[in-house]
Design a protein around this motif. Sequence first.
Motif, PDB file in Angstrom:
ATOM      1  N   MET A   1      -1.161   0.813  -2.091  1.00  0.00           N
ATOM      2  CA  MET A   1      -1.803   1.376  -3.556  1.00  0.00           C
ATOM      3  C   MET A   1      -1.655   3.132  -3.225  1.00  0.00           C
ATOM      4  SD  MET A   1      -5.629   0.897  -4.754  1.00  0.00           S
ATOM      5  CE  MET A   1      -5.719  -0.800  -4.188  1.00  0.00           C
ATOM      6  N   LEU A   2      -1.865   3.340  -2.240  1.00  0.00           N
ATOM      7  CA  LEU A   2      -2.043   4.891  -1.968  1.00  0.00           C
ATOM      8  C   LEU A   2      -0.430   5.514  -2.155  1.00  0.00           C
ATOM      9  CD1 LEU A   2      -3.267   7.517  -1.179  1.00  0.00           C
ATOM     10  CD2 LEU A   2      -2.836   6.938   1.325  1.00  0.00           C
ATOM     11  N   GLN A   3       0.451   4.665  -1.861  1.00  0.00           N
ATOM     12  CA  GLN A   3       1.763   5.246  -2.200  1.00  0.00           C
ATOM     13  C   GLN A   3       2.037   5.349  -3.810  1.00  0.00           C
ATOM     14  OE1 GLN A   3       4.119   2.394   0.049  1.00  0.00           O
ATOM     15  NE2 GLN A   3       4.490   3.911   1.785  1.00  0.00           N
ATOM     16  N   LYS A   4       1.620   4.312  -4.321  1.00  0.00           N
ATOM     17  CA  LYS A   4       1.569   4.399  -5.678  1.00  0.00           C
ATOM     18  C   LYS A   4       0.873   5.242  -6.620  1.00  0.00           C
ATOM     19  CE  LYS A   4       2.650  -0.857  -6.153  1.00  0.00           C
ATOM     20  NZ  LYS A   4       2.122  -2.049  -6.809  1.00  0.00           N
ATOM     21  N   ARG A   5      -0.233   5.566  -6.010  1.00  0.00           N
ATOM     22  CA  ARG A   5      -0.979   6.584  -6.564  1.00  0.00           C
ATOM     23  C   ARG A   5      -0.316   7.953  -6.415  1.00  0.00           C
ATOM     24  NH1 ARG A   5      -6.294   5.509  -7.471  1.00  0.00           N
ATOM     25  NH2 ARG A   5      -6.741   7.469  -8.289  1.00  0.00           N
ATOM     26  N   ILE A   6       0.265   8.177  -5.177  1.00  0.00           N
ATOM     27  CA  ILE A   6       0.800   9.549  -4.894  1.00  0.00           C
ATOM     28  C   ILE A   6       1.993   9.673  -5.697  1.00  0.00           C
ATOM     29  CG2 ILE A   6       2.051  10.728  -3.126  1.00  0.00           C
ATOM     30  CD1 ILE A   6       0.149   9.269  -1.037  1.00  0.00           C
ATOM     31  N   SER A   7       2.904   8.582  -6.148  1.00  0.00           N
ATOM     32  CA  SER A   7       4.043   8.745  -6.721  1.00  0.00           C
ATOM     33  C   SER A   7       3.736   9.007  -8.296  1.00  0.00           C
ATOM     34  CB  SER A   7       4.916   7.510  -6.607  1.00  0.00           C
ATOM     35  OG  SER A   7       4.216   6.248  -7.007  1.00  0.00           O
ATOM     36  N   LYS A   8       2.660   8.364  -8.711  1.00  0.00           N
ATOM     37  CA  LYS A   8       1.914   8.297 -10.037  1.00  0.00           C
ATOM     38  C   LYS A   8       1.413   9.829 -10.254  1.00  0.00           C
ATOM     39  CE  LYS A   8      -1.061   6.423 -13.334  1.00  0.00           C
ATOM     40  NZ  LYS A   8      -1.959   5.167 -13.578  1.00  0.00           N
ATOM     41  N   ASP A   9       0.489  10.386  -9.357  1.00  0.00           N
ATOM     42  CA  ASP A   9      -0.213  11.411  -9.481  1.00  0.00           C
ATOM     43  C   ASP A   9       0.282  12.777  -9.230  1.00  0.00           C
ATOM     44  OD1 ASP A   9      -1.972   9.599 -10.564  1.00  0.00           O
ATOM     45  OD2 ASP A   9      -3.258   9.572  -8.720  1.00  0.00           O
ATOM     46  N   GLY A  10       1.734  12.646  -8.290  1.00  0.00           N
ATOM     47  CA  GLY A  10       2.387  13.862  -7.962  1.00  0.00           C
ATOM     48  C   GLY A  10       2.344  13.778  -6.484  1.00  0.00           C
ATOM     49  N   SER A  11       2.813  14.927  -5.842  1.00  0.00           N
ATOM     50  CA  SER A  11       2.962  14.856  -4.337  1.00  0.00           C
ATOM     51  C   SER A  11       1.457  15.034  -3.600  1.00  0.00           C
ATOM     52  CB  SER A  11       3.705  16.044  -4.000  1.00  0.00           C
ATOM     53  OG  SER A  11       3.330  17.354  -4.382  1.00  0.00           O
ATOM     54  N   PHE A  12       1.568  14.433  -2.557  1.00  0.00           N
ATOM     55  CA  PHE A  12       0.306  14.605  -1.744  1.00  0.00           C
ATOM     56  C   PHE A  12       0.259  16.148  -1.220  1.00  0.00           C
ATOM     57  CE2 PHE A  12      -1.856  12.659   2.152  1.00  0.00           C
ATOM     58  CZ  PHE A  12      -2.999  12.431   1.469  1.00  0.00           C
ATOM     59  N   ASN A  13      -0.983  16.246  -0.969  1.00  0.00           N
ATOM     60  CA  ASN A  13      -1.154  17.821  -0.479  1.00  0.00           C
ATOM     61  C   ASN A  13      -0.316  17.965   0.908  1.00  0.00           C
ATOM     62  OD1 ASN A  13      -2.611  20.013   0.582  1.00  0.00           O
ATOM     63  ND2 ASN A  13      -4.502  19.314  -0.444  1.00  0.00           N
ATOM     64  N   ASP A  14       0.277  19.044   0.661  1.00  0.00           N
ATOM     65  CA  ASP A  14       0.931  19.423   1.882  1.00  0.00           C
ATOM     66  C   ASP A  14       0.218  19.631   3.013  1.00  0.00           C
ATOM     67  OD1 ASP A  14       3.171  19.255   0.376  1.00  0.00           O
ATOM     68  OD2 ASP A  14       3.224  21.465  -0.348  1.00  0.00           O
TER      69      ASP A  14
ATOM     70  N   GLY B   1      -4.914  -0.449   2.003  1.00  0.00           N
ATOM     71  CA  GLY B   1      -4.432   0.512   0.467  1.00  0.00           C
ATOM     72  C   GLY B   1      -3.320   1.272   0.797  1.00  0.00           C
ATOM     73  N   GLY B   2      -2.510   0.871   1.858  1.00  0.00           N
ATOM     74  CA  GLY B   2      -1.559   2.028   1.894  1.00  0.00           C
ATOM     75  C   GLY B   2      -0.542   1.796   0.854  1.00  0.00           C
TER      76      GLY B   2
ATOM     77  N   GLU C   1     -10.299   0.412  -3.129  1.00  0.00           N
ATOM     78  CA  GLU C   1     -10.092   1.218  -4.268  1.00  0.00           C
ATOM     79  C   GLU C   1     -11.140   2.378  -4.325  1.00  0.00           C
ATOM     80  OE1 GLU C   1     -10.487  -0.780  -7.937  1.00  0.00           O
ATOM     81  OE2 GLU C   1      -8.703  -2.007  -7.816  1.00  0.00           O
ATOM     82  N   GLN C   2     -12.124   2.507  -3.928  1.00  0.00           N
ATOM     83  CA  GLN C   2     -13.093   3.406  -3.683  1.00  0.00           C
ATOM     84  C   GLN C   2     -12.430   4.701  -2.514  1.00  0.00           C
ATOM     85  OE1 GLN C   2     -16.697   1.829  -2.807  1.00  0.00           O
ATOM     86  NE2 GLN C   2     -17.498   1.276  -4.826  1.00  0.00           N
ATOM     87  N   PHE C   3     -11.876   3.735  -1.451  1.00  0.00           N
ATOM     88  CA  PHE C   3     -11.400   4.565  -0.319  1.00  0.00           C
ATOM     89  C   PHE C   3     -10.077   5.490  -0.739  1.00  0.00           C
ATOM     90  CE2 PHE C   3      -8.060   4.686   2.945  1.00  0.00           C
ATOM     91  CZ  PHE C   3      -8.684   5.534   3.658  1.00  0.00           C
ATOM     92  N   ILE C   4      -9.144   4.705  -1.446  1.00  0.00           N
ATOM     93  CA  ILE C   4      -7.940   5.348  -1.954  1.00  0.00           C
ATOM     94  C   ILE C   4      -8.307   6.389  -2.919  1.00  0.00           C
ATOM     95  CG2 ILE C   4      -5.842   4.900  -3.224  1.00  0.00           C
ATOM     96  CD1 ILE C   4      -5.933   3.831  -0.160  1.00  0.00           C
TER      97      ILE C   4
END
Length: 743
Positions: free
Chosen positions: A378-391, A375-376, A449-452
């Motif tokens: 998928m994870l990239q899309k969620r990060i770009s959609k939801d905001g920056s990943f935790n620093d 799901g890499g 999806e559960q993991f992401i």
Amino acid sequence: MLVKILLAVVAVLGAASAQFNRPICESSCGNVTISFPFGSGEECCYNPDFLVTCDRSSGEEIPFFGQRTSNLVISDMSPSKSEVEIMMFVGRDCYNSSGLVRRTGPTLRSGDLRISAKNKFVAIGCDTSAYFTGRRGSDPNGLDGTGCISKCGTNSILTNGSCSGVGCCEVAVPEGLRSFNMTLRSFNNHANITDFNPCSYAFFVEQGKFNFSTTNLLDFQSVSKMPMLLDWAIGNQTCDQAKNMDGFLCKGNSKCDQDYGGPGYRCNCVEGYEGNPYIENDCKNINECERGIHDCEHKCDDTPGNYTCTCRDGYSGDGRKNGTGCSADESTIIKIALGVSTSVAFLFICVTWLYLVLKKRKLVMLREKYFKQNGGTMLQKRISKDGSFNDQAKVFSIEELKRATNNYDESRIISKGGYGTVYKGVLSDNRIVAIKKSKLADQTQVQIEQFINEVVIFSQINHRNVVKLIGCCLETEIPLLVYEFISNGTLSDHIHNKGNLSALTWDIRLRIATETAEALSYLHSAASVPIIHRDVKPMNILLDDNYVAKVADFGASKLIPIDQNELATLVQGTLGYLDPEYLQTNQLTDKSDVYSFGVVLVELLTGKKALSFDRPEEEMNLAIHFLFSLKQGRLFQILDERLQLNEVPSEIIQVSRLAETCLRVKGDDRPTMKEVAMELQGVLASMIQKHPWVVTDHLNENESEYSVEELTTAFECMLEGNASSSTVNSMSKQTMLSFANGR
């Protein structure tokens, strides 16, 4: 010459006469083979108890024990096992509105045959008492008996395959019974049973030949017989007593069973032979080679009672896979070694060249494959959609996590759950972490999806009472999460472990409840996107060494868009904690977490599990039992005895009333988690005012988020109306009058 002719004629006539007088024994009847010691006539069987009659009056062949009047139909015989299967009658006890219609209780007198302990005694019905008595041997005092009771009502939970006493019950059959009398009774003549067949049934049945179905309560009337197993032995002497007597049956390739401890003796074919051990020379050699039941590596040669193995040319040894096997002779080894070494050298050169060319490409492709598989993208899309990943989140390499867990050694396992396995790990900087290996063996879209979902949710949470995400790893076939290690186990371990001498005191329980409520309130209303946990329970509340609560396990959580109050989704959670409204409508709201938290409050108050089938039916569901006890004014009786209370403090009364509001059936009638957290803050502040040592006894001064003054101020603001005062007042003003007398 004439004398010789006369003697020959006499011999022929004598043989013919002997042949004519020899009894004619039937070898089969229907599908059943009749074999000694059983027989179709008195001259054909060992004794009258082994007599078999073949009835052909109905047009088909049916074997019976003894005379036809016995009605004991034989369905199978096995002399090699000393067993015979019969079709035994089913006892029944039926009623109608006028009273008893029919009652039958079959009996059995088996003579030298005994009722096998491989049977079980079964009773079916909703108003049933069934038992039997039987006699061992000839001892007039050797009576044994047992039975069981089966009850059920309109609200009973009937389970297919379960004979535990609801609709069906069963007991074991004692060893060595030669007879039985069955008795079948009804408690209330089935007067209160309207939805089921007003009959009770009882029968003996061979284990594995009957599996209870709930439909048996409706349509068992058509079943008149069930397969029952009898076993037997020859005579009354042991092997040592009988072997020197005339008529001893274990001859030829048959031996007497020294392990049999019952009356009489039994014969078995010696190893490597099969057949009827009670007939001389009927135990025939087994050809293991033809049947393929040997362990020869190359060639198998059958021998009487055994077999031998032969190696192919150029090899020697016993030829057995479980023995020394076949080893090559010296000359053969040299030839094989030369051929293998030449081939290996050639292959090594080719493989080395290919390895150097493809290694880099293969590594890149493999990592890319696992990245996409886990799901890499998928994870990239969620990060770009939801905001920056935790620093502070870090992407770990697989080598780092292998070293941290000693290559995922089983001794490092902390827990196993529905979403994966958690290991304790030590990073290179000596930080102790928890590493979660998710279950994605089937690579389904839902599991990915559960993991992401868990990664994204953790990245957005920053609260002292929520387990902190440290990082993740996507380089492996099974993805990994790395989060802070919480050292003191789960809340469930502390409140449900009766052997735990250091039981949580009330002030610690109240603080844990307050911190958990604050964490859920943060998830619902303070996070960038509202988060519904969806699986709030003591197993998912971790405690550190200072008993600070940490909410964990977000594998089932859901992000709720800001413009929505509810979300349609498949029901997911844990029985006993599930919101009944969510269960009926599939509409998930933040009030679903409020209900689950209410169950957690009740567990903290009572020390009991949310759902337990070991408790009486009316106490099985803790939430329902708590609400009923509260309504009846019996709060003191259900509080955890480990709290060692002589009376009900006002703080417990307030928390009990709060739990009652959280457990209301309609979500709109429940408070929000923010209101719940503020109410608990107020209760905690009030208790600290009364007992200021609570802070110093159970809170680390440096880690405590609240001082006495701050908690008191928060409580006063809440009462003045700054935050949901109606909820607070309605709860806090419930005086002790309705609770204090409930002891």
